[in-house]
Design a protein around this motif. Structure first.
Motif, PDB file in Angstrom:
ATOM      1  N   GLY A   1       0.816  -1.214   0.000  1.00 43.50           N
ATOM      2  CA  GLY A   1       0.000   0.000   0.000  1.00 43.50           C
ATOM      3  C   GLY A   1       0.847   1.261   0.000  1.00 43.50           C
ATOM      4  N   MET A   2       1.781   1.360  -0.953  1.00 46.15           N
ATOM      5  CA  MET A   2       2.784   2.415  -0.915  1.00 46.15           C
ATOM      6  C   MET A   2       2.234   3.823  -1.074  1.00 46.15           C
ATOM      7  N   GLU A   3       1.123   3.978  -1.741  1.00 45.59           N
ATOM      8  CA  GLU A   3       0.641   5.335  -1.995  1.00 45.59           C
ATOM      9  C   GLU A   3       0.135   6.032  -0.739  1.00 45.59           C
ATOM     10  N   LYS A   4       0.004   5.291   0.351  1.00 48.79           N
ATOM     11  CA  LYS A   4      -0.346   5.967   1.606  1.00 48.79           C
ATOM     12  C   LYS A   4       0.844   6.739   2.175  1.00 48.79           C
ATOM     13  N   TYR A   5       2.040   6.426   1.681  1.00 50.26           N
ATOM     14  CA  TYR A   5       3.229   7.185   2.077  1.00 50.26           C
ATOM     15  C   TYR A   5       3.354   8.355   1.103  1.00 50.26           C
ATOM     16  N   GLU A   6       2.678   9.429   1.408  1.00 48.06           N
ATOM     17  CA  GLU A   6       2.444  10.494   0.432  1.00 48.06           C
ATOM     18  C   GLU A   6       3.723  11.201  -0.010  1.00 48.06           C
ATOM     19  N   ARG A   7       4.573  11.576   0.902  1.00 47.33           N
ATOM     20  CA  ARG A   7       5.795  12.295   0.528  1.00 47.33           C
ATOM     21  C   ARG A   7       6.755  11.369  -0.213  1.00 47.33           C
ATOM     22  N   TYR A   8       6.864  10.151   0.234  1.00 45.22           N
ATOM     23  CA  TYR A   8       7.710   9.171  -0.449  1.00 45.22           C
ATOM     24  C   TYR A   8       7.211   8.968  -1.875  1.00 45.22           C
ATOM     25  N   THR A   9       5.906   8.862  -2.033  1.00 41.79           N
ATOM     26  CA  THR A   9       5.320   8.682  -3.358  1.00 41.79           C
ATOM     27  C   THR A   9       5.610   9.878  -4.252  1.00 41.79           C
TER      28      THR A   9
END
Length: 234
Positions: free
Chosen positions: A200-208
């Motif tokens: 669920g990587m897109e929950k890491y907004e700044r990283y994304t």
């Protein structure tokens, strides 16, 4: 500018060697690359048959892993570098004016801190445990194997959360400050692994946001094209 040695990157598409390729392209450093495969004994060897698995272990990477990075100097002398942080550091040193290792002394320390954290905590302890539990326990004991895998998942999640928290606090354009560094370069493939394994990587907004900016760069586009990988966002 002094002529550079010849460089050969031994890689596997989508592995951590991706970060080395990306750094080389970002600095426009010429290199050759050799894809690898696993032989019947599951040992890594060059896919073009140029070395056996044993020769690869003896001449390129003592642990029989990727990335392997061979430097051939003008006089024919060869040196081999292993471990992603070491290879990335060396590559950045070839074009110090670009600041991939950081621009100030403090930035350099922070970049190194992230690169080591990614290699050790996130890749080694996290992904290593999830994908290669036999490095840690006898996998004939399935309960032990599943325990290690579960621990790996927890470590991966904690590492991504730590990175996102620091990015939210920092407020810079990239992981360290407002310029692209080795930390961002290394983080790219680690994000892709998270997507592949449904973290669920897109929950890491700044990283994304950082990964999206990376995918817009020509260096990343070229890296993906050479490894036959699709972009995630573009």
């Amino acid at each position: 500018m002094a002529a550079l040695p010849d460089f050969t990157l031994y890689y596997s598409a989508g592995a951590c060697s991706n970060a080395v390729r990306l750094a080389l392209h970002e600095l426009s450093i010429p290199f050759q690359s050799v894809n690898t495969r696993r032989n019947a004994n599951l040992k890594i060897e060059p896919a073009d048959g140029s070395l056996t698995a044993e020769e690869y272990r003896d001449q390129v990477h003592h642990k029989n892993y990727v990335p392997g990075f061979v430097i051939t100097f003008a006089d024919g002398h060869r040196e081999s570098l292993t471990e992603t942080p070491a290879i990335l550091s060396y590559i950045a040193s070839l074009r110090p004016e670009r600041g991939l290792a950081g621009k100030t002394d403090l930035e350099k320390a922070r970049v190194l801190s992230w690169v080591v954290y990614f290699a050790g905590e996130l890749q080694g302890v996290g992904w290593g445990a999830l994908l290669a539990p036999k490095r840690f326990v006898d996998v004939s004991d399935k309960k032990l194997e599943e325990g290690v895998k579960e621990g790996g998942k927890k470590n991966i999640k904690a590492a991504y959360e730590h990175l996102e928290t620091e990015l939210q606090k920092g407020g810079g354009e990239w992981i360290v400050g407002d310029s692209l560094t080795l930390a961002d370069v290394y983080s790219y493939i680690l994000y892709r692994w998270g997507v592949m394994h449904e973290f669920g990587m897109e929950k890491y907004e700044r990283y994304t946001e950082i990964v999206k900016k990376l995918e817009a760069r020509e260096s990343t586009k070229k890296t993906l094209e050479e490894e036959g990988l699709p972009a995630h966002f573009q």
